[in-house]
Design a protein around this motif. Sequence first.
Motif, PDB file in Angstrom:
ATOM      1  N   HIS A   1       4.371   1.872   1.341  1.00 58.03           N
ATOM      2  CA  HIS A   1       4.074   2.156   2.703  1.00 58.03           C
ATOM      3  C   HIS A   1       5.079   3.508   3.277  1.00 58.03           C
ATOM      4  O   HIS A   1       6.073   4.241   3.819  1.00 58.03           O
ATOM      5  CB  HIS A   1       5.340   1.158   3.724  1.00 58.03           C
ATOM      6  CG  HIS A   1       5.048  -0.259   3.714  1.00 58.03           C
ATOM      7  ND1 HIS A   1       5.413  -1.489   3.574  1.00 58.03           N
ATOM      8  CD2 HIS A   1       3.903  -0.814   3.385  1.00 58.03           C
ATOM      9  CE1 HIS A   1       5.276  -2.633   3.044  1.00 58.03           C
ATOM     10  NE2 HIS A   1       4.089  -2.480   3.324  1.00 58.03           N
ATOM     11  N   GLY A   2       5.131   4.162   2.157  1.00 58.86           N
ATOM     12  CA  GLY A   2       5.456   5.835   2.624  1.00 58.86           C
ATOM     13  C   GLY A   2       3.150   6.437   1.526  1.00 58.86           C
ATOM     14  O   GLY A   2       2.639   5.850   1.297  1.00 58.86           O
ATOM     15  N   GLU A   3       3.523   7.627   2.352  1.00 58.23           N
ATOM     16  CA  GLU A   3       2.422   9.018   2.122  1.00 58.23           C
ATOM     17  C   GLU A   3       3.425   9.754   0.677  1.00 58.23           C
ATOM     18  O   GLU A   3       4.345  10.515   0.952  1.00 58.23           O
ATOM     19  CB  GLU A   3       2.237   9.599   3.289  1.00 58.23           C
ATOM     20  CG  GLU A   3       2.130   8.623   4.280  1.00 58.23           C
ATOM     21  CD  GLU A   3       2.802   8.869   5.525  1.00 58.23           C
ATOM     22  OE1 GLU A   3       3.899   9.565   5.853  1.00 58.23           O
ATOM     23  OE2 GLU A   3       2.900   7.235   6.632  1.00 58.23           O
ATOM     24  N   VAL A   4       2.289  10.475   0.387  1.00 62.77           N
ATOM     25  CA  VAL A   4       1.863  11.833  -0.224  1.00 62.77           C
ATOM     26  C   VAL A   4       0.944  12.500   0.136  1.00 62.77           C
ATOM     27  O   VAL A   4      -0.489  12.525  -0.075  1.00 62.77           O
ATOM     28  CB  VAL A   4       1.473  10.846  -1.933  1.00 62.77           C
ATOM     29  CG1 VAL A   4       1.417  12.661  -2.784  1.00 62.77           C
ATOM     30  CG2 VAL A   4       2.413  10.210  -2.672  1.00 62.77           C
ATOM     31  N   THR A   5       1.653  13.594   0.468  1.00 63.74           N
ATOM     32  CA  THR A   5       0.761  14.835   0.843  1.00 63.74           C
ATOM     33  C   THR A   5       0.466  15.728  -0.268  1.00 63.74           C
ATOM     34  O   THR A   5       1.588  16.450  -0.840  1.00 63.74           O
ATOM     35  CB  THR A   5       1.263  15.091   2.011  1.00 63.74           C
ATOM     36  OG1 THR A   5       1.610  14.392   2.799  1.00 63.74           O
ATOM     37  CG2 THR A   5       0.419  16.525   2.459  1.00 63.74           C
ATOM     38  N   ILE A   6      -0.326  15.913  -0.470  1.00 65.47           N
ATOM     39  CA  ILE A   6      -0.986  17.430  -1.414  1.00 65.47           C
ATOM     40  C   ILE A   6      -1.573  18.435  -1.048  1.00 65.47           C
ATOM     41  O   ILE A   6      -2.482  18.108   0.198  1.00 65.47           O
ATOM     42  CB  ILE A   6      -1.810  16.766  -2.957  1.00 65.47           C
ATOM     43  CG1 ILE A   6      -1.182  16.201  -3.704  1.00 65.47           C
ATOM     44  CG2 ILE A   6      -2.264  17.963  -3.651  1.00 65.47           C
ATOM     45  CD1 ILE A   6      -1.566  15.152  -4.570  1.00 65.47           C
ATOM     46  N   VAL A   7      -1.459  19.480  -0.970  1.00 61.58           N
ATOM     47  CA  VAL A   7      -1.799  20.642  -0.304  1.00 61.58           C
ATOM     48  C   VAL A   7      -1.783  21.908  -1.043  1.00 61.58           C
ATOM     49  O   VAL A   7      -1.393  22.265  -1.995  1.00 61.58           O
ATOM     50  CB  VAL A   7      -0.213  21.238   1.105  1.00 61.58           C
ATOM     51  CG1 VAL A   7      -1.294  22.254   1.977  1.00 61.58           C
ATOM     52  CG2 VAL A   7       0.394  20.026   1.505  1.00 61.58           C
TER      53      VAL A   7
ATOM     54  N   TYR B   1       1.177  -1.077  -0.252  1.00 60.02           N
ATOM     55  CA  TYR B   1      -0.214   0.320   0.188  1.00 60.02           C
ATOM     56  C   TYR B   1       0.981   1.325   0.151  1.00 60.02           C
ATOM     57  O   TYR B   1       2.203   1.360   0.283  1.00 60.02           O
ATOM     58  CB  TYR B   1      -0.473   0.361   0.778  1.00 60.02           C
ATOM     59  CG  TYR B   1      -0.418  -0.347   2.396  1.00 60.02           C
ATOM     60  CD1 TYR B   1       0.200   1.304   3.169  1.00 60.02           C
ATOM     61  CD2 TYR B   1       0.189  -0.882   3.263  1.00 60.02           C
ATOM     62  CE1 TYR B   1       1.097   1.371   4.558  1.00 60.02           C
ATOM     63  CE2 TYR B   1       0.663  -1.090   4.774  1.00 60.02           C
ATOM     64  CZ  TYR B   1       0.879  -0.025   5.062  1.00 60.02           C
ATOM     65  OH  TYR B   1       1.975  -0.306   6.850  1.00 60.02           O
ATOM     66  N   SER B   2       0.454   2.447  -0.273  1.00 63.84           N
ATOM     67  CA  SER B   2       0.740   3.888  -0.127  1.00 63.84           C
ATOM     68  C   SER B   2      -0.423   3.907   0.380  1.00 63.84           C
ATOM     69  O   SER B   2      -1.841   4.391   0.246  1.00 63.84           O
ATOM     70  CB  SER B   2       1.235   4.440  -1.918  1.00 63.84           C
ATOM     71  OG  SER B   2       1.497   5.692  -1.789  1.00 63.84           O
ATOM     72  N   HIS B   3      -0.190   5.381   0.739  1.00 62.51           N
ATOM     73  CA  HIS B   3      -1.424   6.495   1.213  1.00 62.51           C
ATOM     74  C   HIS B   3      -0.845   7.896   0.946  1.00 62.51           C
ATOM     75  O   HIS B   3      -0.257   8.705   0.344  1.00 62.51           O
ATOM     76  CB  HIS B   3      -0.791   6.847   2.608  1.00 62.51           C
ATOM     77  CG  HIS B   3      -2.166   7.080   3.633  1.00 62.51           C
ATOM     78  ND1 HIS B   3      -2.057   8.718   3.950  1.00 62.51           N
ATOM     79  CD2 HIS B   3      -2.605   6.545   4.609  1.00 62.51           C
ATOM     80  CE1 HIS B   3      -2.979   8.617   4.208  1.00 62.51           C
ATOM     81  NE2 HIS B   3      -3.830   7.956   4.390  1.00 62.51           N
ATOM     82  N   LEU B   4      -2.219   8.777   0.183  1.00 64.22           N
ATOM     83  CA  LEU B   4      -2.442   9.848  -0.426  1.00 64.22           C
ATOM     84  C   LEU B   4      -3.296  10.633   0.745  1.00 64.22           C
ATOM     85  O   LEU B   4      -4.657  10.326   1.433  1.00 64.22           O
ATOM     86  CB  LEU B   4      -3.145   9.327  -0.947  1.00 64.22           C
ATOM     87  CG  LEU B   4      -3.990  10.961  -2.166  1.00 64.22           C
ATOM     88  CD1 LEU B   4      -2.306  12.028  -3.038  1.00 64.22           C
ATOM     89  CD2 LEU B   4      -4.895  10.657  -3.217  1.00 64.22           C
ATOM     90  N   SER B   5      -2.785  11.839   1.068  1.00 61.84           N
ATOM     91  CA  SER B   5      -3.406  12.446   2.161  1.00 61.84           C
ATOM     92  C   SER B   5      -3.702  13.888   0.682  1.00 61.84           C
ATOM     93  O   SER B   5      -2.426  14.271   0.155  1.00 61.84           O
ATOM     94  CB  SER B   5      -2.904  13.450   3.866  1.00 61.84           C
ATOM     95  OG  SER B   5      -2.827  12.452   4.283  1.00 61.84           O
ATOM     96  N   ILE B   6      -4.813  14.955   1.566  1.00 64.74           N
ATOM     97  CA  ILE B   6      -5.050  15.545   0.515  1.00 64.74           C
ATOM     98  C   ILE B   6      -5.887  16.992   0.836  1.00 64.74           C
ATOM     99  O   ILE B   6      -6.494  17.051   2.368  1.00 64.74           O
ATOM    100  CB  ILE B   6      -6.301  15.691  -1.081  1.00 64.74           C
ATOM    101  CG1 ILE B   6      -6.250  14.497  -2.032  1.00 64.74           C
ATOM    102  CG2 ILE B   6      -6.517  16.905  -1.747  1.00 64.74           C
ATOM    103  CD1 ILE B   6      -6.951  14.658  -3.127  1.00 64.74           C
TER     104      ILE B   6
END
Length: 432
Positions: free
Chosen positions: A238-244, A133-138
């Motif tokens: 196993h990492g995260e992408v964050t879009i601001v 998995y990977s993780h996405l935050s918006i």
Amino acid sequence: MSRDLLVRFCVISSLVWLASCGGGGGGGTSTGSGSTQGATPASGASETTAQPSTGASDVPATPSTGASDVAAQPPAGASQPAVTAPTLAAATPVIDGTALGTSKWSAGSTSTGGLGQAVGGLNCAVASNAYTYSHLSIYQNGQLLALPANIGTVAPTMTAQTGCVYPVHTVDSSGKIRMDASTNASYTLGQFFAIWGEPLSSANIAGLTDTPITAYVTSGGVLTQYTGDLASLVLPTHGEVTIVLGTPLTQIPTYTWTDPPPFATSPITLTYGGVVGSAFWANGSTATGGKGATVDDIVCASGMSELYHVHTHLAIFKDGQSLALPMNIGLPGQCNYEMHTHDQTGIIHIETPNLKSFTLGKFFDVWGQPLTATNVAGITGTVVAYINDNGDVRRYMGDMRAIELTSHRSITLQIGTPVSTLPTYTWASEAQ
């Protein structure tokens, strides 16, 4: 005599020159009334210019050192505040099935996303047997928005009774993007957004256009600002992408995941007529279960057509011990319910001419047993549910009664002592 003429000429020239200078005034020419232009403000100036501040009219044509420079350049930081680079926040524990953020978008892919057709070179198929998995935050102006559930997940139909999933998809609103790990392929943010059916560009994130738009990648505990093409961003394992979007963040979130237990090393073969687990309940539906009348919307009939025919598996563990699901649930004798059991393998048969919502709650109603967060068929305690779709496994945190019974889905209900491993199953041909 010529000398006298020369002196007179010089005196007269000096008087003429003084008259032309106007006595040292502002250089304006005389009007018919004898006033000068210096008494009237210049075109577009405010009335206050008629009374300049002390020394204003005495400013020379060439400004004194530093005077105009101060006006042209505001003090340091006034118009261009310093931007502090964000840091990583302390990790937040997350369990599959929980929602992170405020609801913004509808669940599932949009009408322009993945609905079963190939998208971006990715096909929709039966779930793989291995996932990472990977993780996405918006974030929009400081607010976390929940990534929708079931992006890239296509529900069963009469013609495709197993349904399908894309190699990258979501199953809940935790922000976790599940990625097929069976081929060691990598996947991009652009592929995920194409399956979602939402725009992804430097000016538009899933319909949001707040500026500025900044992206960060966290991998191995290292935070990096991503400045390339967003569609080409490789989803970190196993990492995260964050879009601001809009208001910057001072801290970028990180997460720790409470993953399900590992799979047992030896799969259990499900054979028609077999037994899996220890006997615990009486066979058949209880006195409050299905006796022939319709239960919820599950009907009982004889000779029912089986145009829709799938199987789900249910395993129930009490303090680590596997309990056998009773045979003949939903088979009162004079008719067959659309969902029922034939043996003690845990296989739930769904055989019907109609496609409808078949849920675990409806099955327990046909059985005549309770199903709550603290009670499974009369066994009380803290209940934990796991769902395994051919290797795509996660803890289920919602209403257990709402769990859909789909083809070859394995549902494990744990009461009391946690299980150390999750069972897996091999479907023998006669159990299909």
